[in-house]
Design a protein around this motif. Structure first.
Motif, mmCIF file in Angstrom:
data_model
loop_
_atom_site.group_PDB
_atom_site.id
_atom_site.type_symbol
_atom_site.label_atom_id
_atom_site.label_comp_id
_atom_site.label_asym_id
_atom_site.label_seq_id
_atom_site.Cartn_x
_atom_site.Cartn_y
_atom_site.Cartn_z
ATOM 1 N N LEU A 1 0.834 -1.195 0.000
ATOM 2 C CA LEU A 1 0.000 0.000 0.000
ATOM 3 C C LEU A 1 0.872 1.250 0.000
ATOM 4 N N MET A 2 1.953 1.208 0.744
ATOM 5 C CA MET A 2 2.874 2.339 0.811
ATOM 6 C C MET A 2 3.487 2.628 -0.555
ATOM 7 N N VAL A 3 3.935 1.584 -1.242
ATOM 8 C CA VAL A 3 4.554 1.759 -2.561
ATOM 9 C C VAL A 3 3.529 2.292 -3.558
ATOM 10 N N GLU A 4 2.308 1.766 -3.498
ATOM 11 C CA GLU A 4 1.255 2.224 -4.416
ATOM 12 C C GLU A 4 0.954 3.706 -4.196
ATOM 13 N N MET A 5 0.845 4.118 -2.926
ATOM 14 C CA MET A 5 0.584 5.517 -2.609
ATOM 15 C C MET A 5 1.767 6.392 -3.017
ATOM 16 N N HIS A 6 2.974 5.876 -2.847
ATOM 17 C CA HIS A 6 4.174 6.641 -3.219
ATOM 18 C C HIS A 6 4.215 6.892 -4.726
ATOM 19 N N LEU A 7 4.005 5.829 -5.510
ATOM 20 C CA LEU A 7 4.085 5.962 -6.967
ATOM 21 C C LEU A 7 3.053 6.951 -7.490
ATOM 22 N N LEU A 8 1.891 6.989 -6.859
ATOM 23 C CA LEU A 8 0.874 7.968 -7.260
ATOM 24 C C LEU A 8 1.290 9.382 -6.851
ATOM 25 N N SER A 9 1.841 9.506 -5.644
ATOM 26 C CA SER A 9 2.184 10.841 -5.129
ATOM 27 C C SER A 9 3.261 11.534 -5.951
ATOM 28 N N VAL A 10 4.116 10.763 -6.629
ATOM 29 C CA VAL A 10 5.187 11.377 -7.418
ATOM 30 C C VAL A 10 4.829 11.470 -8.902
ATOM 31 N N ASN A 11 3.614 11.029 -9.256
ATOM 32 C CA ASN A 11 3.160 11.124 -10.646
ATOM 33 C C ASN A 11 2.622 12.526 -10.900
ATOM 34 N N VAL A 12 3.096 13.179 -11.969
ATOM 35 C CA VAL A 12 2.720 14.570 -12.226
ATOM 36 C C VAL A 12 1.235 14.737 -12.521
ATOM 37 N N ASP A 13 0.569 13.672 -12.976
ATOM 38 C CA ASP A 13 -0.844 13.769 -13.314
ATOM 39 C C ASP A 13 -1.761 13.421 -12.139
ATOM 40 N N PHE A 14 -1.170 12.980 -11.053
ATOM 41 C CA PHE A 14 -1.997 12.569 -9.918
ATOM 42 C C PHE A 14 -2.351 13.757 -9.032
ATOM 43 N N HIS A 15 -3.615 13.797 -8.637
ATOM 44 C CA HIS A 15 -4.073 14.799 -7.678
ATOM 45 C C HIS A 15 -4.950 14.104 -6.641
ATOM 46 N N TYR A 16 -4.649 14.346 -5.405
ATOM 47 C CA TYR A 16 -5.427 13.768 -4.303
ATOM 48 C C TYR A 16 -6.894 14.168 -4.433
ATOM 49 N N ASP A 17 -7.801 13.209 -4.176
ATOM 50 C CA ASP A 17 -9.225 13.531 -4.136
ATOM 51 C C ASP A 17 -9.893 12.630 -3.103
ATOM 52 N N PRO A 18 -11.082 12.986 -2.612
ATOM 53 C CA PRO A 18 -11.741 12.226 -1.553
ATOM 54 C C PRO A 18 -12.055 10.771 -1.902
ATOM 55 N N ILE A 19 -12.360 10.497 -3.177
ATOM 56 C CA ILE A 19 -12.661 9.112 -3.562
ATOM 57 C C ILE A 19 -11.410 8.249 -3.427
ATOM 58 N N TYR A 20 -10.278 8.794 -3.836
ATOM 59 C CA TYR A 20 -9.004 8.092 -3.646
ATOM 60 C C TYR A 20 -8.750 7.890 -2.157
ATOM 61 N N ALA A 21 -8.996 8.922 -1.348
ATOM 62 C CA ALA A 21 -8.783 8.824 0.100
ATOM 63 C C ALA A 21 -9.630 7.709 0.692
ATOM 64 N N LEU A 22 -10.880 7.610 0.240
ATOM 65 C CA LEU A 22 -11.761 6.546 0.724
ATOM 66 C C LEU A 22 -11.205 5.176 0.343
ATOM 67 N N GLY A 23 -10.629 5.075 -0.850
ATOM 68 C CA GLY A 23 -10.020 3.810 -1.266
ATOM 69 C C GLY A 23 -8.850 3.428 -0.385
ATOM 70 N N VAL A 24 -8.033 4.417 -0.010
ATOM 71 C CA VAL A 24 -6.890 4.160 0.871
ATOM 72 C C VAL A 24 -7.371 3.702 2.244
ATOM 73 N N VAL A 25 -8.315 4.444 2.806
ATOM 74 C CA VAL A 25 -8.830 4.130 4.144
ATOM 75 C C VAL A 25 -9.491 2.756 4.166
ATOM 76 N N THR A 26 -10.307 2.470 3.156
ATOM 77 C CA THR A 26 -10.998 1.185 3.087
ATOM 78 C C THR A 26 -10.006 0.027 2.959
ATOM 79 N N SER A 27 -9.020 0.173 2.064
ATOM 80 C CA SER A 27 -8.017 -0.882 1.876
ATOM 81 C C SER A 27 -7.279 -1.156 3.176
ATOM 82 N N PHE A 28 -6.862 -0.087 3.839
ATOM 83 C CA PHE A 28 -6.125 -0.262 5.088
ATOM 84 C C PHE A 28 -6.994 -0.945 6.135
ATOM 85 N N ASN A 29 -8.204 -0.461 6.318
ATOM 86 C CA ASN A 29 -9.071 -1.016 7.365
ATOM 87 C C ASN A 29 -9.377 -2.490 7.133
ATOM 88 N N ARG A 30 -9.644 -2.844 5.885
ATOM 89 C CA ARG A 30 -10.081 -4.218 5.616
ATOM 90 C C ARG A 30 -8.920 -5.216 5.595
#
Length: 253
Positions: free
Chosen positions: A33-62
């Motif tokens: 999960l850390m690597v996936e979040m990292h690769l997105l964070s350094v991608n120039v086309d990536f922008h944080y949004d609430p739906i992505y945040a929900l995906g992160v939170v859900t993946s971690f919790n489950r």
């Protein structure tokens, strides 16, 4: 010289925030999960949004369900968010906000909100405090460079699950809804479906691993209890055995 952070930088940052060892079964989940979040964070086309945040939170919790010690879970999650330049408060708050909206909208209303959120916002009178949550889908649809991710798909699935739990159990209906949403937001439909199939499959596998581990722990606990019981019985019977031996010797005399 490039200033782009590397995976090693992110991992180093993570382990500087969470210093306790991570249970071996869950370490791979955390690092993937850390690597996936990292690769997105350094991608120039990536922008944080609430739906992505929900995906992160859900993946971690489950995937971290059943983690021991329980108190370490929040520390791990906070370190994950900090390692990619975010905060756990923002991820949790945005995820909870979306789930609140999904809980107010059911079935077709939720789908309409995901494909054209402003119309449903007006008709359903979504609270002003959540107005910021009504814009992600519009921005995504209008952004030709939107960076799709598996975590975004999980966020979408979680919203559908929250709004209509029966829908996600019917694969045919789910695929039709995903197709509708994908077309409206210009998402890669086949990839969305494959990512969610893999996600659900991995959840089942993780549940099996957790169940097997629970059985092993329970069996080990019973063995320890049995050994302790046997030890106590042996210690309790020892004085009587000594006394009986003494009586036998005395009788022979």
């Amino acid at each position: 010289m490039s200033n782009v952070r590397t995976v090693s930088d992110t991992k180093r940052d993570f382990y500087s925030h969470h210093t306790r060892p991570i249970n071996s079964i869950y370490r791979r989940v955390v690092e993937e999960l850390m690597v996936e979040m990292h690769l997105l964070s350094v991608n120039v086309d990536f922008h944080y949004d609430p739906i992505y945040a929900l995906g992160v939170v859900t993946s971690f919790n489950r995937f971290m369900e059943g983690y021991k010690p329980e108190a370490d879970k929040e520390s791990i999650f906070a370190a994950l968010c900090q390692a990619v330049g975010g905060t756990w408060q923002q991820y949790r708050q945005d995820a909870e906000g979306l789930l609140l909206i999904a809980g107010r909208l059911y079935g077709n209303d939720l789908i309409s909100w995901l494909t054209s959120p402003t119309s449903v916002e007006r008709s359903r009178d979504v609270p002003n405090t959540l107005n910021a949550m009504t814009t992600p889908a519009i921005g995504i649809a209008q952004n030709p460079k939107f960076k799709y991710s598996r975590l975004f798909a999980i966020g979408l699935f979680t919203l559908l699950e929250q709004g209509d739990s029966e829908l996600v159990k019917n694969q045919k209906e789910l695929n039709e809804v995903l197709e509708q949403i994908s077309q409206a937001l210009h998402l890669p439909q086949e990839k969305v479906q494959k990512d969610l199939e893999l996600y659900r499959s991995n959840l089942e596998k993780m549940a099996q691993v957790q169940s097997a581990m629970a059985d092993i722990i329970q069996a080990d606990r019973k063995k320890r209890e049995q050994r302790l019981q046997d030890k106590n019985q042996a210690e309790t019977s020892s004085p009587d055995d000594t006394s009986n031996s003494y009586k036998e010797v005395s009788g022979r005399r």
